[in-house]
Design a protein around this motif. Sequence first.
Motif, PDB file in Angstrom:
ATOM      1  N   ILE A   1       0.860  -1.193   0.000  1.00 53.15           N
ATOM      2  CA  ILE A   1       0.000   0.000   0.000  1.00 53.15           C
ATOM      3  C   ILE A   1       0.896   1.242   0.000  1.00 53.15           C
ATOM      4  O   ILE A   1       1.778   1.374   0.851  1.00 53.15           O
ATOM      5  CB  ILE A   1      -0.930   0.000   1.232  1.00 53.15           C
ATOM      6  N   LYS A   2       0.668   2.109  -0.943  1.00 48.80           N
ATOM      7  CA  LYS A   2       1.576   3.246  -1.128  1.00 48.80           C
ATOM      8  C   LYS A   2       1.036   4.567  -0.584  1.00 48.80           C
ATOM      9  O   LYS A   2       1.754   5.571  -0.605  1.00 48.80           O
ATOM     10  CB  LYS A   2       1.891   3.427  -2.626  1.00 48.80           C
ATOM     11  N   THR A   3      -0.206   4.584  -0.142  1.00 47.18           N
ATOM     12  CA  THR A   3      -0.788   5.857   0.322  1.00 47.18           C
ATOM     13  C   THR A   3      -1.469   5.685   1.668  1.00 47.18           C
ATOM     14  O   THR A   3      -2.055   4.628   1.949  1.00 47.18           O
ATOM     15  CB  THR A   3      -1.837   6.374  -0.679  1.00 47.18           C
ATOM     16  N   PRO A   4      -1.447   6.737   2.487  1.00 38.60           N
ATOM     17  CA  PRO A   4      -2.200   6.672   3.751  1.00 38.60           C
ATOM     18  C   PRO A   4      -3.698   6.656   3.467  1.00 38.60           C
ATOM     19  O   PRO A   4      -4.132   7.019   2.366  1.00 38.60           O
ATOM     20  CB  PRO A   4      -1.815   7.981   4.468  1.00 38.60           C
ATOM     21  N   SER A   5      -4.477   6.241   4.431  1.00 36.96           N
ATOM     22  CA  SER A   5      -5.933   6.299   4.272  1.00 36.96           C
ATOM     23  C   SER A   5      -6.388   7.732   4.541  1.00 36.96           C
ATOM     24  O   SER A   5      -5.697   8.505   5.205  1.00 36.96           O
ATOM     25  CB  SER A   5      -6.615   5.333   5.239  1.00 36.96           C
ATOM     26  N   SER A   6      -7.547   8.066   4.016  1.00 38.72           N
ATOM     27  CA  SER A   6      -8.086   9.401   4.295  1.00 38.72           C
ATOM     28  C   SER A   6      -8.804   9.356   5.645  1.00 38.72           C
ATOM     29  O   SER A   6      -8.937   8.299   6.250  1.00 38.72           O
ATOM     30  CB  SER A   6      -9.046   9.810   3.177  1.00 38.72           C
ATOM     31  N   GLY A   7      -9.261  10.487   6.078  1.00 35.11           N
ATOM     32  CA  GLY A   7     -10.001  10.514   7.343  1.00 35.11           C
ATOM     33  C   GLY A   7      -9.118  10.850   8.510  1.00 35.11           C
ATOM     34  O   GLY A   7      -7.910  11.078   8.359  1.00 35.11           O
ATOM     35  N   PRO A   8      -9.717  10.906   9.700  1.00 40.55           N
ATOM     36  CA  PRO A   8      -8.959  11.330  10.883  1.00 40.55           C
ATOM     37  C   PRO A   8      -7.868  10.326  11.254  1.00 40.55           C
ATOM     38  O   PRO A   8      -8.000   9.134  10.996  1.00 40.55           O
ATOM     39  CB  PRO A   8     -10.034  11.390  11.980  1.00 40.55           C
ATOM     40  N   ALA A   9      -6.810  10.856  11.843  1.00 41.15           N
ATOM     41  CA  ALA A   9      -5.699   9.988  12.259  1.00 41.15           C
ATOM     42  C   ALA A   9      -6.112   9.153  13.459  1.00 41.15           C
ATOM     43  O   ALA A   9      -6.806   9.629  14.355  1.00 41.15           O
ATOM     44  CB  ALA A   9      -4.490  10.848  12.620  1.00 41.15           C
ATOM     45  N   SER A  10      -5.671   7.903  13.449  1.00 47.11           N
ATOM     46  CA  SER A  10      -5.937   7.031  14.587  1.00 47.11           C
ATOM     47  C   SER A  10      -4.905   5.913  14.633  1.00 47.11           C
ATOM     48  O   SER A  10      -4.718   5.185  13.650  1.00 47.11           O
ATOM     49  CB  SER A  10      -7.351   6.426  14.459  1.00 47.11           C
ATOM     50  N   ALA A  11      -4.211   5.814  15.767  1.00 48.47           N
ATOM     51  CA  ALA A  11      -3.306   4.691  15.992  1.00 48.47           C
ATOM     52  C   ALA A  11      -4.160   3.521  16.466  1.00 48.47           C
ATOM     53  O   ALA A  11      -4.896   3.637  17.447  1.00 48.47           O
ATOM     54  CB  ALA A  11      -2.265   5.054  17.042  1.00 48.47           C
TER      55      ALA A  11
ATOM     56  N   SER B   1      -7.112  10.641  22.296  1.00 52.33           N
ATOM     57  CA  SER B   1      -8.314  10.567  21.450  1.00 52.33           C
ATOM     58  C   SER B   1      -8.424   9.251  20.686  1.00 52.33           C
ATOM     59  O   SER B   1      -9.472   8.952  20.119  1.00 52.33           O
ATOM     60  CB  SER B   1      -8.290  11.724  20.446  1.00 52.33           C
ATOM     61  N   ASP B   2      -7.354   8.464  20.656  1.00 49.89           N
ATOM     62  CA  ASP B   2      -7.345   7.246  19.826  1.00 49.89           C
ATOM     63  C   ASP B   2      -7.851   6.050  20.630  1.00 49.89           C
ATOM     64  O   ASP B   2      -7.078   5.366  21.303  1.00 49.89           O
ATOM     65  CB  ASP B   2      -5.934   6.987  19.291  1.00 49.89           C
ATOM     66  N   LYS B   3      -9.138   5.795  20.510  1.00 45.29           N
ATOM     67  CA  LYS B   3      -9.774   4.784  21.361  1.00 45.29           C
ATOM     68  C   LYS B   3      -9.359   3.355  20.998  1.00 45.29           C
ATOM     69  O   LYS B   3      -9.505   2.448  21.806  1.00 45.29           O
ATOM     70  CB  LYS B   3     -11.309   4.907  21.280  1.00 45.29           C
ATOM     71  N   ASP B   4      -8.874   3.142  19.778  1.00 44.88           N
ATOM     72  CA  ASP B   4      -8.472   1.785  19.374  1.00 44.88           C
ATOM     73  C   ASP B   4      -6.990   1.516  19.630  1.00 44.88           C
ATOM     74  O   ASP B   4      -6.478   0.457  19.258  1.00 44.88           O
ATOM     75  CB  ASP B   4      -8.758   1.583  17.878  1.00 44.88           C
ATOM     76  N   CYS B   5      -6.292   2.484  20.240  1.00 50.03           N
ATOM     77  CA  CYS B   5      -4.859   2.324  20.502  1.00 50.03           C
ATOM     78  C   CYS B   5      -4.672   1.536  21.800  1.00 50.03           C
ATOM     79  O   CYS B   5      -5.288   1.843  22.812  1.00 50.03           O
ATOM     80  CB  CYS B   5      -4.207   3.698  20.622  1.00 50.03           C
ATOM     81  N   GLU B   6      -3.821   0.516  21.739  1.00 49.55           N
ATOM     82  CA  GLU B   6      -3.568  -0.326  22.920  1.00 49.55           C
ATOM     83  C   GLU B   6      -2.305   0.148  23.630  1.00 49.55           C
ATOM     84  O   GLU B   6      -1.208   0.042  23.068  1.00 49.55           O
ATOM     85  CB  GLU B   6      -3.369  -1.780  22.504  1.00 49.55           C
ATOM     86  N   ALA B   7      -2.478   0.636  24.846  1.00 46.93           N
ATOM     87  CA  ALA B   7      -1.314   1.097  25.623  1.00 46.93           C
ATOM     88  C   ALA B   7      -0.499  -0.105  26.086  1.00 46.93           C
ATOM     89  O   ALA B   7      -1.042  -1.183  26.322  1.00 46.93           O
ATOM     90  CB  ALA B   7      -1.792   1.906  26.814  1.00 46.93           C
ATOM     91  N   GLN B   8       0.797   0.092  26.205  1.00 44.06           N
ATOM     92  CA  GLN B   8       1.651  -0.991  26.707  1.00 44.06           C
ATOM     93  C   GLN B   8       1.588  -1.046  28.226  1.00 44.06           C
ATOM     94  O   GLN B   8       1.178  -0.062  28.868  1.00 44.06           O
ATOM     95  CB  GLN B   8       3.084  -0.741  26.266  1.00 44.06           C
ATOM     96  N   ALA B   9       2.018  -2.171  28.782  1.00 48.68           N
ATOM     97  CA  ALA B   9       2.071  -2.290  30.240  1.00 48.68           C
ATOM     98  C   ALA B   9       2.976  -1.193  30.787  1.00 48.68           C
ATOM     99  O   ALA B   9       3.991  -0.855  30.158  1.00 48.68           O
ATOM    100  CB  ALA B   9       2.617  -3.655  30.621  1.00 48.68           C
TER     101      ALA B   9
END
Length: 298
Positions: free
Chosen positions: A50-60, A243-251
Motif C-alpha cells: 500500500i503506497k498511500t495513507p488512508s483518508s479521514g482522521p488519524a488514529s493509531a 483521542s485514539d480509542k483503538d490504541c492499545e497502551a503498553q504495560a
Amino acid sequence: MLASNVPTTLFMQAKTHTLLLHRFCSRLGLIAALLLALGANAQPNNWSEIKTPSSGPASAIGSPGNGCLAGAETLPEEGNGYVNIRRHRNRYYGHPELLRLIEDLGKTLGKSDALLMIGDLSQPRGGPMSSSHRSHQNGLDVDIWLPLATSAQAAQQAFPEGNNPPSLVSTDGTQIVSGWGKAQRLLLKTLAEDIRVDRLFINPAIKRTLCESEKENRNWLHKLRPWFGHDAHVHVRMKCPTSDKDCEAQAPLPAGNGCGSELAWWFSDEAKKPSKPTRPPKPPAIPPAACKALLHDH
Ligand SMILES: [Zn+2]
C-alpha cells in the motif's frame, strides 16, 4: 559422403537438444516464477504494497507490534533541524502527534550544521513490515540516529541502505567507545522528559553510562529501556494519544530508574547466552478488526 554427414548429423542433433533444453529451462523458469508468484499471493505482505495513507482522521490502532495507522501524515524529507534518511523504504508516515514530536525536537536540538537523522517511522498505513522491525506498526514509533549530520546531503550520501552509522558501543557490549557527547545525552534526556513519550529503547551500555554519570536528577532514566542492538540509534515510542480509542497502551514501566539489578542482568552470562526457549512459539497475533478494514480500504 556418409562419413562427412556424421558430424553434421551430430551437430544437428546437439543443436536440437540444446534448443529443447533451452525451451525446457525457459518453461522451468516460467513455472518457478509462477510458483513464486503463487507463494507471494499465499502469504502477501499487503501492508508494504500500500503506497498511500488512508483518508479521514488519524488514529493509531492496536499496539506497536500488532496494529496499523489510519490517516497518517507524511514526514517531509527535510525539516527544521532534521533530515529523514532512506526515503526509498517508504516508511516515513506517522501519527500527526509523532510528526509534531519530531518537528519539536528538530527545532529544539537541531542546528543547520548538526541535523537530527530520522530513520524509519511507519508504512503509509502502518502494519507489519517485510524487514527490519517487528514494531513500528501503529504510527507511534520512530528511530532516531545518535550521530548528527552536518547536512542533509551528507546524511543521504553517508548512510545508504546497508551502511548504518557506526556503533557507539564496544563489540563486547560493555561500554561506549565513540560518538558519545553532550548532544547525544541531551537528545535522550529531552525525549525522556517529554510527556508524550512512553519509552525509549537503547543499548544497555548506553543506559549504564548514564546511570553512572547522572548524579542529581536521575528520574528521566526511568524511560530508558535497555534492549539488544540500539547502539547507534534510539527507538522512540510515544504514548497512545488520548483521542485514539483503538490504541492499545503498553504495560506500564517498572518503578524506579532501572539502574539496579534490572540493568545488571543485561551484563550477566545469562543475558549473553540466552537459554533455549522451553515453550512453543506463540501463534501469530490476530490483527485488530479495524486494521483488516483499513488494509482493504482502497
Ligand atoms: Zn525502531
